[in-house]
Design a protein around this motif. Structure first.
Motif, PDB file in Angstrom:
ATOM      1  N   GLY A 134     -13.199  -4.090   5.478  1.00  0.00           N
ATOM      2  CA  GLY A 134     -11.819  -4.540   5.204  1.00  0.00           C
ATOM      3  C   GLY A 134     -11.128  -3.415   5.564  1.00  0.00           C
ATOM      4  N   TYR A 135     -10.144  -3.725   6.342  1.00  0.00           N
ATOM      5  CA  TYR A 135      -8.880  -2.904   6.846  1.00  0.00           C
ATOM      6  C   TYR A 135      -7.823  -3.119   6.159  1.00  0.00           C
ATOM      7  N   THR A 136      -7.016  -2.013   6.021  1.00  0.00           N
ATOM      8  CA  THR A 136      -5.601  -2.119   5.466  1.00  0.00           C
ATOM      9  C   THR A 136      -4.905  -0.983   6.611  1.00  0.00           C
ATOM     10  N   LYS A 137      -3.676  -1.600   6.874  1.00  0.00           N
ATOM     11  CA  LYS A 137      -2.751  -0.789   7.592  1.00  0.00           C
ATOM     12  C   LYS A 137      -2.289   0.384   7.034  1.00  0.00           C
ATOM     13  N   THR A 138      -2.009   1.363   7.787  1.00  0.00           N
ATOM     14  CA  THR A 138      -1.614   2.761   7.246  1.00  0.00           C
ATOM     15  C   THR A 138       0.012   2.373   6.860  1.00  0.00           C
ATOM     16  N   SER A 139       0.759   3.102   6.108  1.00  0.00           N
ATOM     17  CA  SER A 139       1.949   3.083   5.676  1.00  0.00           C
ATOM     18  C   SER A 139       2.834   3.953   6.437  1.00  0.00           C
ATOM     19  N   SER A 140       2.274   5.045   7.111  1.00  0.00           N
ATOM     20  CA  SER A 140       2.944   5.977   7.639  1.00  0.00           C
ATOM     21  C   SER A 140       2.167   6.436   8.976  1.00  0.00           C
ATOM     22  N   GLN A 141       2.865   6.929   9.819  1.00  0.00           N
ATOM     23  CA  GLN A 141       2.303   7.539  11.157  1.00  0.00           C
ATOM     24  C   GLN A 141       1.870   8.861  11.127  1.00  0.00           C
ATOM     25  N   THR A 142       2.246   9.553   9.754  1.00  0.00           N
ATOM     26  CA  THR A 142       2.174  10.907   9.674  1.00  0.00           C
ATOM     27  C   THR A 142       0.615  11.221   8.937  1.00  0.00           C
ATOM     28  N   ASN A 143       0.376  10.413   8.244  1.00  0.00           N
ATOM     29  CA  ASN A 143      -0.837  10.675   7.036  1.00  0.00           C
ATOM     30  C   ASN A 143      -1.695   9.294   7.345  1.00  0.00           C
ATOM     31  N   TRP A 144      -3.067   9.550   6.629  1.00  0.00           N
ATOM     32  CA  TRP A 144      -3.908   8.273   6.585  1.00  0.00           C
ATOM     33  C   TRP A 144      -3.677   8.003   4.957  1.00  0.00           C
ATOM     34  N   GLU A 145      -2.587   7.021   4.882  1.00  0.00           N
ATOM     35  CA  GLU A 145      -2.170   6.541   3.579  1.00  0.00           C
ATOM     36  C   GLU A 145      -1.912   5.114   3.797  1.00  0.00           C
ATOM     37  N   ILE A 146      -2.350   4.403   3.017  1.00  0.00           N
ATOM     38  CA  ILE A 146      -2.464   2.683   2.786  1.00  0.00           C
ATOM     39  C   ILE A 146      -2.026   2.302   1.231  1.00  0.00           C
ATOM     40  N   ALA A 147      -1.507   1.089   1.459  1.00  0.00           N
ATOM     41  CA  ALA A 147      -1.122   0.444   0.258  1.00  0.00           C
ATOM     42  C   ALA A 147      -2.230  -0.010  -0.729  1.00  0.00           C
ATOM     43  N   ALA A 148      -2.005   0.184  -1.958  1.00  0.00           N
ATOM     44  CA  ALA A 148      -3.045  -0.083  -3.021  1.00  0.00           C
ATOM     45  C   ALA A 148      -2.733  -1.198  -3.933  1.00  0.00           C
ATOM     46  N   ASP A 149      -3.522  -2.097  -3.957  1.00  0.00           N
ATOM     47  CA  ASP A 149      -3.175  -3.477  -4.712  1.00  0.00           C
ATOM     48  C   ASP A 149      -3.184  -3.452  -6.123  1.00  0.00           C
TER      49      ASP A 149
END
Length: 509
Positions: free
Chosen positions: A256-271
């Motif tokens: 299951g993939y989730t788009k990153t929320s930043s170009q700087t870090n490996w950070e994603i939105a959490a439901d």
């Protein structure tokens, strides 16, 4: 943005964790700090302590760094990930220069900087580690370009160099940092350097990152890495990192993939997050996925909410106590899919009438940002996709029954072929035994990923990140955050004391 490093002396005896983070605070852009997490230490005589045999290897190391070596992967594009035997520090072995000098490299998805300790380094930390220099390679090129990364009581600094680096089935020529000085903080950890697998924009050395070099040379089928971290208590020796593809034997069903929320870090939105199917009701949260962090770190209010759902839990400051016999399943939800965290991972060392929770109530960044380190990552197979700017998770056999798709996320078949074995269960099948070594084993070719928290997080709200799901075969233990605290209680186990190199992978912008 600015990143800091926190030294988290582990929630266990003789263990400390590296935890690099950045936040929108005052200070230099390359500033980092070590903040000790003082927890009860566990003596070697107490239950749950396993004594591992040490295999001495004739190397430069003067100190013993116990490690459990993983079996060599069968896939040519994969590298073994070994660890310290306590799930705190994960690392791989890479070979530098014309003579193939072995170096323990902490795998860090929190930063793109790759550096090793140099042979001209006279610091105490360098004296007890493998180092690299002109004696070790006739092809080493050094420059006059300097770099420096600050850590609480000291720094790591040096010059930029260039040479061949071999790992998996790759040999590349790349630039990296050659440290001429390293603070004593590194004396407690087995790593000789850091392998930066963060987003390219987090690089501070001014040279192409290792993933950029592989991509530019056309060595990758896809610009991705797949990471599987093993749990030592299960006797697993199958930790590995796969370059350019996935290993479908390490997970079940879909990624299951989730788009990153930043170009700087490996950070994603959490439901959301929850316990045993009961949701905590979080909104607008984001998570930094960091192989360099040992624990799960959440702002105190979020940690309070989550632990309130674990029967019998209590807390004192940032540290929470849970029943040692807890069977509650904690989960985190991304793109409509729940990913469970086993009690084996969030229930830590005995403390008083219970056990310390490896989910710590500490806010390194904003009030809506979490860091999910190895406590979480041991329960999933993780894919970092550099070109499509997304992170993927696959469930393992241990957590598959507790993880479920709870909503209809867009599903598209994006099977990325992995060079290793057929899809199926995530059974830990290590063909060769992994030895506990005091230094880098010459026969092994693994790449290390410390359990330190290396993630860095950008203060953007991850709530805006686009998510997609696809298929594929006593108060504050950190002390005063504004000052560099002294390290936690003395470790009872030699050098292994720094087990939680959780933050060893520095986040820097």
């Amino acid at each position: 943005m600015h990143r800091r490093w926190l030294l988290l002396p582990l929630l266990s005896s003789c263990a400390s964790a590296f935890y690099p983070y950045h936040g929108g605070d005052e200070g230099e852009s390359n500033s980092k700090r070590f903040v000790p997490l003082n927890l009860d230490s566990l003596s070697a005589e107490e239950p749950g302590v396993v004594t591992l045999d040490l295999k001495k290897i004739p190397t430069k190391r003067d100190n013993q760094f116990p490690v459990v070596l993983s079996s060599k992967p069968s896939a040519p594009n994969a590298m073994a990930i070994s660890q310290d035997g306590q799930d705190y520090t994960y690392f791989s072995i890479m070979n530098f220069g014309s003579k193939g000098q072995e170096m323990y490299m902490l795998v860090d998805t929190g930063s793109a900087n790759t550096w090793v300790m140099g042979s001209n380094c006279s610091s105490n930390a360098c004296k007890i580690h493998n180092t690299f220099g002109t004696v070790d390679s006739t092809t080493l090129q050094t420059t006059t370009q300097t770099w420096s990364m600050a850590y609480g009581t000291g720094q790591v600094q040096g010059v930029v160099a260039k040479d061949t680096v071999s790992f998996a089935n790759y040999t590349v020529e790349m630039g990296f940092g050659l440290a001429s000085n390293a603070s004593d903080d590194f004396s407690s950890y087995p790593m000789d350097g850091i392998l930066g697998l963060g987003r390219p924009s987090s690089d501070q050395l001014g040279t192409p990152t290792i993933m950029q070099v592989l991509d530019q040379q056309g060595d990758l089928s896809e610009n991705i890495v797949g990471i599987h971290l093993q749990r030592n208590a299960d006797g697993a020796k199958d930790g590995q990192i796969t370059f350019g593809g996935l290993d479908s034997s390490k997970f079940k069903g879909k990624i299951g993939y989730t788009k990153t929320s930043s170009q700087t870090n490996w950070e994603i939105a959490a439901d959301d997050a929850g316990v045993d199917g009961k949701a905590a009701g979080f909104k607008g949260k984001s998570a930094i996925i960091d192989t360099g962090t040992s624990y799960v770190l959440m702002p105190p209010s979020d940690a309070d909410t989550l632990h309130a759902l674990i029967p019998g839990s209590s807390h004192n400051g940032e540290i929470y106590i849970v029943p040692c016999s807890s069977t509650a399943s904690v989960y985190f939800t991304f793109s409509g899919v729940k990913y469970a965290v086993s009690p084996k991972d969030y229930v830590g060392r005995p403390s008083g009438s219970g056990c310390q929770s490896n989910i710590v109530g500490h806010q390194p960044f904003g009030p809506d940002e979490w860091i999910l380190g190895d406590v979480f990552l041991k329960n999933v197979y993780t894919v970092f996709d550099f070109d499509k700017n997304r992170i993927g998770f696959g469930t393992t056999s241990d957590t598959d029954d507790a993880s479920s798709a709870s909503s209809s996320a867009a599903s598209s078949a994006t099977s990325t072929a992995s060079g290793t074995s057929s899809s199926g269960s995530a059974a830990a099948s290590s063909a060769a035994s992994s030895a506990l070594a005091t230094s880098a084993s010459e026969s092994s070719t693994s790449t290390a990923t410390a359990t330190a928290t290396t993630g860095s997080s950008q203060t953007n709200s991850a709530s805006s990140a686009a998510a997609t799901s696809t298929e594929s075969g006593d108060s504050s233990p950190f002390g005063d955050a504004s000052s560099s605290s002294n390290a936690g209680s003395e470790m009872t186990v030699p050098v292994l004391a720094v087990l939680v190199l959780a933050l060893v992978t520095g986040f820097m912008v």
